[in-house]
Design a protein around this motif. Sequence first.
Motif, PDB file in Angstrom:
ATOM      1  N   TYR A  88       0.888  -1.122   0.119  1.00  5.31           N
ATOM      2  CA  TYR A  88      -0.066   0.040  -0.027  1.00  5.31           C
ATOM      3  C   TYR A  88       0.867   1.264   0.031  1.00  5.31           C
ATOM      4  O   TYR A  88       1.853   1.463   0.740  1.00  5.31           O
ATOM      5  CB  TYR A  88      -0.847  -0.049   1.326  1.00  5.31           C
ATOM      6  CG  TYR A  88      -1.973  -1.022   1.128  1.00  5.31           C
ATOM      7  CD1 TYR A  88      -1.674  -2.447   1.607  1.00  5.31           C
ATOM      8  CD2 TYR A  88      -3.306  -0.688   0.717  1.00  5.31           C
ATOM      9  CE1 TYR A  88      -2.609  -3.401   1.339  1.00  5.31           C
ATOM     10  CE2 TYR A  88      -4.310  -1.714   0.661  1.00  5.31           C
ATOM     11  CZ  TYR A  88      -4.084  -3.066   1.000  1.00  5.31           C
ATOM     12  OH  TYR A  88      -4.920  -3.846   0.817  1.00  5.31           O
ATOM     13  N   PHE A  89       0.513   2.261  -0.869  1.00  5.38           N
ATOM     14  CA  PHE A  89       1.279   3.591  -1.061  1.00  5.38           C
ATOM     15  C   PHE A  89       0.575   4.586  -0.692  1.00  5.38           C
ATOM     16  O   PHE A  89      -0.696   4.661  -1.199  1.00  5.38           O
ATOM     17  CB  PHE A  89       1.765   3.647  -2.243  1.00  5.38           C
ATOM     18  CG  PHE A  89       2.871   2.777  -2.937  1.00  5.38           C
ATOM     19  CD1 PHE A  89       2.637   1.544  -3.486  1.00  5.38           C
ATOM     20  CD2 PHE A  89       4.190   2.787  -2.388  1.00  5.38           C
ATOM     21  CE1 PHE A  89       3.367   0.529  -4.000  1.00  5.38           C
ATOM     22  CE2 PHE A  89       4.984   1.950  -2.792  1.00  5.38           C
ATOM     23  CZ  PHE A  89       4.836   0.736  -3.667  1.00  5.38           C
ATOM     24  N   CYS A  90       0.935   5.540   0.155  1.00  2.00           N
ATOM     25  CA  CYS A  90       0.025   6.764   0.359  1.00  2.00           C
ATOM     26  C   CYS A  90       0.751   7.716  -0.643  1.00  2.00           C
ATOM     27  O   CYS A  90       2.136   7.396  -0.842  1.00  2.00           O
ATOM     28  CB  CYS A  90       0.250   7.126   1.882  1.00  2.00           C
ATOM     29  SG  CYS A  90       1.740   7.515   2.435  1.00  2.00           S
ATOM     30  N   ALA A  91       0.134   8.841  -0.774  1.00  2.00           N
ATOM     31  CA  ALA A  91       0.874   9.839  -1.730  1.00  2.00           C
ATOM     32  C   ALA A  91       0.110  11.031  -1.281  1.00  2.00           C
ATOM     33  O   ALA A  91      -0.887  11.169  -0.674  1.00  2.00           O
ATOM     34  CB  ALA A  91       0.431   9.501  -3.089  1.00  2.00           C
ATOM     35  N   ALA A  92       0.769  12.002  -1.855  1.00  2.00           N
ATOM     36  CA  ALA A  92       0.320  13.783  -1.674  1.00  2.00           C
ATOM     37  C   ALA A  92       0.663  14.284  -3.261  1.00  2.00           C
ATOM     38  O   ALA A  92       1.723  13.978  -3.605  1.00  2.00           O
ATOM     39  CB  ALA A  92       1.003  14.262  -0.575  1.00  2.00           C
ATOM     40  N   ASN A  93      -0.136  15.397  -3.242  1.00  2.00           N
ATOM     41  CA  ASN A  93       0.078  16.093  -4.534  1.00  2.00           C
ATOM     42  C   ASN A  93       1.197  17.042  -4.470  1.00  2.00           C
ATOM     43  O   ASN A  93       1.348  17.499  -3.064  1.00  2.00           O
ATOM     44  CB  ASN A  93      -1.061  16.915  -4.974  1.00  2.00           C
ATOM     45  CG  ASN A  93      -1.937  17.800  -4.289  1.00  2.00           C
ATOM     46  OD1 ASN A  93      -1.608  17.643  -2.993  1.00  2.00           O
ATOM     47  ND2 ASN A  93      -2.233  18.640  -4.788  1.00  2.00           N
ATOM     48  N   GLY A  94       1.951  17.354  -5.136  1.00  2.00           N
ATOM     49  CA  GLY A  94       2.966  18.320  -5.059  1.00  2.00           C
ATOM     50  C   GLY A  94       3.111  19.062  -6.206  1.00  2.00           C
ATOM     51  O   GLY A  94       2.478  19.139  -7.323  1.00  2.00           O
ATOM     52  N   TYR A  95       3.726  20.258  -5.835  1.00  2.00           N
ATOM     53  CA  TYR A  95       3.851  21.451  -6.954  1.00  2.00           C
ATOM     54  C   TYR A  95       4.841  20.940  -8.134  1.00  2.00           C
ATOM     55  O   TYR A  95       6.128  20.549  -8.071  1.00  2.00           O
ATOM     56  CB  TYR A  95       4.470  22.861  -6.268  1.00  2.00           C
ATOM     57  CG  TYR A  95       4.437  23.829  -7.062  1.00  2.00           C
ATOM     58  CD1 TYR A  95       5.858  24.396  -7.910  1.00  2.00           C
ATOM     59  CD2 TYR A  95       3.334  24.498  -7.663  1.00  2.00           C
ATOM     60  CE1 TYR A  95       5.641  25.504  -8.481  1.00  2.00           C
ATOM     61  CE2 TYR A  95       3.286  25.519  -8.254  1.00  2.00           C
ATOM     62  CZ  TYR A  95       4.503  26.148  -8.692  1.00  2.00           C
ATOM     63  OH  TYR A  95       4.387  27.275  -9.495  1.00  2.00           O
TER      64      TYR A  95
END
Lengths: 115, 114
Positions: A88-95
């Motif tokens: 399982y991978f968490c992720a976040a948006n980046g610039y």
Amino acid sequence: GENVEQHPSTLSVQEGDSAVIKCTYSDSASNYFPWYKQELGKRPQLIIDIRSNVGEKKDQRIAVTLNKTAKHFSLHITETQPEDSAVYFCAANGYGGTSYDKVIFGPGTSLSVIP
Amino acid sequence: GAVVSQHPSWVICKSGTSVKIECRSLDFQATTMFWYRQFPKQSLMLMATSNEGSKATYEQGVEKDKFLINHASLTLSTLTVTSAHPEDSSFYICSARKAGETQYFGPGTRLLVL
């Protein structure tokens, strides 16, 4: 830029128990947090996502919580089943230079559900 | 639906040759596609962001002359690994962004450079 950390790296649970995976992110401007499940040799599959305007989202046995102040978000899987075993991978948006359009992944958690 | 395909699914090539990988969004138009590389038991590392009609934006440490990206249409992006070497052997995955932030991934291309 955005940096996403994830814990634990491996997790074993008995079938029927709950599993919790925790992530932190560094960019306070990030506002989109998807979770992906990847089985061996296959593509990542989006299982749930949350945007910063809500603190919790649930979809059947899966729930995600978000604490923007602390920059923490977590995945909760209840009543685990052997088919939940995966990475399982968490992720976040980046610039990405013009907008927050790229997604940065955490290092992953290998979940094993023991029958 | 949101289907993304990749071709080829796996490729073996000799050191020094170039390999092209295609990524297609089959049932939607994607102004932005992303290329990732994944080594065994590791996470997905973003290589570059591909925007239709413009130059790709590469992540720090990714050689743009080695990994050529072309996004010629709203449904197709290509990654060319030029002068491939054994250390380029990896699992390459593309994703396409539909409306909003949600990304949908292709099935990946396994590259082995001998």
